[in-house]
Scaffold this active site. Structure first.
Site, mmCIF file in Angstrom:
data_model
loop_
_atom_site.group_PDB
_atom_site.id
_atom_site.type_symbol
_atom_site.label_atom_id
_atom_site.label_comp_id
_atom_site.label_asym_id
_atom_site.label_seq_id
_atom_site.Cartn_x
_atom_site.Cartn_y
_atom_site.Cartn_z
ATOM 1 N N GLY A 1 0.812 -1.212 0.000
ATOM 2 C CA GLY A 1 0.000 0.000 0.000
ATOM 3 C C GLY A 1 0.842 1.257 0.000
ATOM 4 O O GLY A 1 0.505 2.252 0.650
ATOM 5 N N ALA A 2 1.941 1.240 -0.775
ATOM 6 C CA ALA A 2 2.923 2.328 -0.697
ATOM 7 C C ALA A 2 2.677 3.438 -1.710
ATOM 8 O O ALA A 2 3.524 4.305 -1.885
ATOM 9 C CB ALA A 2 4.325 1.754 -0.899
ATOM 10 N N ASN A 3 1.509 3.432 -2.360
ATOM 11 C CA ASN A 3 1.288 4.453 -3.384
ATOM 12 C C ASN A 3 0.622 5.718 -2.850
ATOM 13 O O ASN A 3 0.483 6.699 -3.558
ATOM 14 C CB ASN A 3 0.477 3.881 -4.563
ATOM 15 N N THR A 4 0.223 5.706 -1.578
ATOM 16 C CA THR A 4 -0.463 6.881 -1.025
ATOM 17 C C THR A 4 -0.339 6.890 0.491
ATOM 18 O O THR A 4 0.036 5.885 1.112
ATOM 19 C CB THR A 4 -1.960 6.856 -1.438
ATOM 20 N N GLY A 5 -0.644 8.028 1.098
ATOM 21 C CA GLY A 5 -0.772 8.123 2.553
ATOM 22 C C GLY A 5 0.414 7.633 3.345
ATOM 23 O O GLY A 5 1.571 7.955 3.060
ATOM 24 N N GLY B 1 1.734 4.644 3.637
ATOM 25 C CA GLY B 1 2.654 3.772 2.921
ATOM 26 C C GLY B 1 3.652 4.556 2.091
ATOM 27 O O GLY B 1 4.848 4.240 2.070
ATOM 28 N N SER C 1 -3.991 -0.543 14.665
ATOM 29 C CA SER C 1 -4.748 0.693 14.862
ATOM 30 C C SER C 1 -5.284 0.745 16.285
ATOM 31 O O SER C 1 -5.476 -0.300 16.925
ATOM 32 C CB SER C 1 -5.937 0.718 13.887
ATOM 33 N N TYR D 1 -13.746 -3.727 11.119
ATOM 34 C CA TYR D 1 -12.424 -3.089 11.134
ATOM 35 C C TYR D 1 -11.686 -3.436 12.429
ATOM 36 O O TYR D 1 -10.506 -3.793 12.409
ATOM 37 C CB TYR D 1 -12.572 -1.565 10.995
#
Length: 304
Positions: free
Chosen positions: A24-28, A30, A153, A179
């Site tokens: 998940g390294a493409n945004t936020g 990550g 979380s 979640y």
């Protein structure tokens, strides 16, 4: 080195020669994690579902750090077929892996299932990462100082339980409960993995970002009046990534530890060692979840 109460990205030791895989390294969070590791010399692999976004993220990293080595790997954690294909490719390309950062996740989505029929949050946040870790672990085990860092979380405390009688929420569905279950599973997994690693070179560590202003917030559906409040309380992705970065790189970190922000109810601030719920330390719960996760994914680990 900063005092432990003010640990920042500038405290990351040199990462030259290290291979770091970040899901998940493409945004936020990550992207912030990948950027900091690349800036300190790591060869960072962006393991992402959307490779177009991944290419833009890679360009952003190399624009900021022109000497960085960044590669892309297609990975959909909601598909065991994709997880297996990604693991095969990564194992072939990187015989030794130093860091696996299980960062990708979904938060409070409407009820959906993965390609394999798992409830989306449990399937993506826990089972996808469980499978990926199990498939890649033999490339981490021989590497001194290697780490598996899984992002949980504060939600692991909220309406959280492992619903073994209805793991996929087929009878009823709660976005918050689903979640919470997935994030509790992340911690149970980390602690059980550490127990199974025992005297291995590799350690398992967990982290959480507090309240960070990222795309994960998109399913909260808060009234617009709350937007300024979220902006005031939530910290930037760069700050939210610090607990993960500390868990991944601080030489003082030990297996089975959990890092989160040190201020205002762990919602913001510099990263420190934090505690997790008593439920997350339940040995029987962890072992049962491990067994069920092996059955559901078909992945067994080369340890324990």
């Amino acid at each position: 080195m900063a005092s432990s109460s003010k640990w920042t990205a500038s405290d990351i030791p040199a990462q030259s020669g290290r291979i770091a895989i970040v899901t998940g390294a493409n945004t936020g969070l990550g992207l912030a994690t990948a950027k900091a590791l690349a800036g300190h010399g790591a060869h960072v692999v962006l393991a992402v579902r959307d490779t177009e976004k991944g290419k833009r993220a890679a360009d952003e990293i190399t624009a900021e750090h022109p000497d960085a080595t960044v590669t892309l790997q297609s990975l959909d954690l909601g598909s065991l077929r994709s997880v297996r294909a990604a693991a095969e490719a990564l194992k072939a390309e990187f015989p030794r892996i130093d860091l696996l950062i299980n960062n990708a996740g979904v938060m409070y989505p409407p009820k959906q299932t993965t390609e394999d029929g798992f409830e989306l949050a449990f399937g993506t946040n826990h089972l996808g990462h469980f499978a990926l870790t199990g498939l890649l672990l033999e490339n981490l085990l021989p590497v001194p100082g290697s780490r598996v860092v899984t992002v949980s979380s504060v939600g692991h405390r909220i309406q959280a339980a492992i619903h073994f009688d209805d793991l996929q929420w087929e009878r009823s569905y709660s976005r918050v409960g689903a979640y919470g279950q997935s994030k509790l599973a992340n911690l149970l997994f980390t602690y059980e993995l550490q127990r199974r690693l025992d005297a291995a070179e590799t350690i398992a560590v967990a982290a959480h970002p507090g309240l960070s202003n990222t795309e994960l917030m998109r399913h909260l559906h808060l009234p617009s009046a709350f937007n300024p409040l979220i902006g005031l309380v939530a910290q930037s992705p760069a700050m939210g990534a610090l607990p993960t970065l500390r868990a991944a790189t601080d030489p003082g970190v030990r297996g089975g530890q959990y890092y989160g922000p040190g201020g205002l109810g762990e919602t913001r601030g510099y990263p420190k060692l934090v505690g997790s719920s008593s439920q997350s330390h339940d040995l029987d719960l962890a072992r049962r979840l491990w067994t069920v996760s092996e059955e559901l994914t078909g992945v067994t680990f080369p340890v324990g």
